[in-house]
Enzyme design. Sequence first.
Site, PDB file in Angstrom:
ATOM      1  N   GLU A   1       1.457 -11.651   6.209  1.00 47.85           N
ATOM      2  CA  GLU A   1       0.361 -10.888   6.828  1.00 47.85           C
ATOM      3  C   GLU A   1       0.596 -10.906   8.332  1.00 47.85           C
ATOM      4  OE1 GLU A   1      -2.004  -9.140   5.545  1.00 47.85           O
ATOM      5  OE2 GLU A   1      -2.486  -9.890   3.529  1.00 47.85           O
TER       6      GLU A   1
ATOM      7  N   HIS B   1       0.841  -1.204   0.000  1.00 48.05           N
ATOM      8  CA  HIS B   1       0.000   0.000   0.000  1.00 48.05           C
ATOM      9  C   HIS B   1       0.882   1.263   0.000  1.00 48.05           C
ATOM     10  CE1 HIS B   1      -3.237  -2.835   0.618  1.00 48.05           C
ATOM     11  NE2 HIS B   1      -2.500  -3.371   1.580  1.00 48.05           N
TER      12      HIS B   1
END
Length: 265
Positions: free
Chosen positions: A144, A9
């Site tokens: 993650e 991101h």
Amino acid sequence: MKLYLDPGHGGSDPGASGNGLQEKNIVLDIALKIRDLLVNDYEDVEVRMSRTGDSTKSLQQRTNEANSWGADYYVSIHCNAFNGSADGYEDYIYSGLADSSQTARYRDILHEEITRVNQLRNRGKKKANFHVLRETNMAAFLSENGFIDNSNDASKMRDSSWRQQVAQGHVNGIARAFNLTPKQDDDDSGTFYRVIAGSFKSRTNAEERAQFLIDRGIDSTLVAVTISGETWYRVQAGAFSKRENAERRLREVKNAGIEDAYISS
């Protein structure tokens, strides 16, 4: 070894959010710590990052850059979210790969090292058709690191020492997977002073010592050395170009209860 390191991101894309945190900021900090540990502690490592600040970059730009550069490995750092009801760590490789593939073997090593230190529930090793795993020419791995909308995971994410532990876990895995060589005492910047917090024939005992220090906020890693034909595992609690910094770390280690720690130069 050429590592393309991709904090997910960034910029106009904050990623997941929760508990007052944004994924883009957490993963950037972890990735910067990974870069610094690799460059400072290992020989012959080049690291290129998709971003080093809060910038916007498309997925295609990231994979094109890694492919054009000829990276040996692609590591993408993320955090998860799921209505606040899920927690823990998981990692991914491309869904089209076999468990016997080289990418899977690298992932197995990283998974082992990261879950050893990250203090998160282990959700397992997974596969997905993510762009960064599918469109990379080299082996690729995506982690993650907890659920940002889960209050327990988020409380860890806020802690800089936890983010350092997660970074160290990634570095330990990369170093093992690619047989990286720890830097010697002398390099272009001069002498390095290394704080040694124990040497063990048993890797398990060395890991327990390293975890003991990590739990007390002291960054630690294992360095395998060969002495008289036998492998020993040293617990290294930092390497410093200035002796006074090494002495400061040595005091921290001894105050934590490791009285036999010493400085190697």
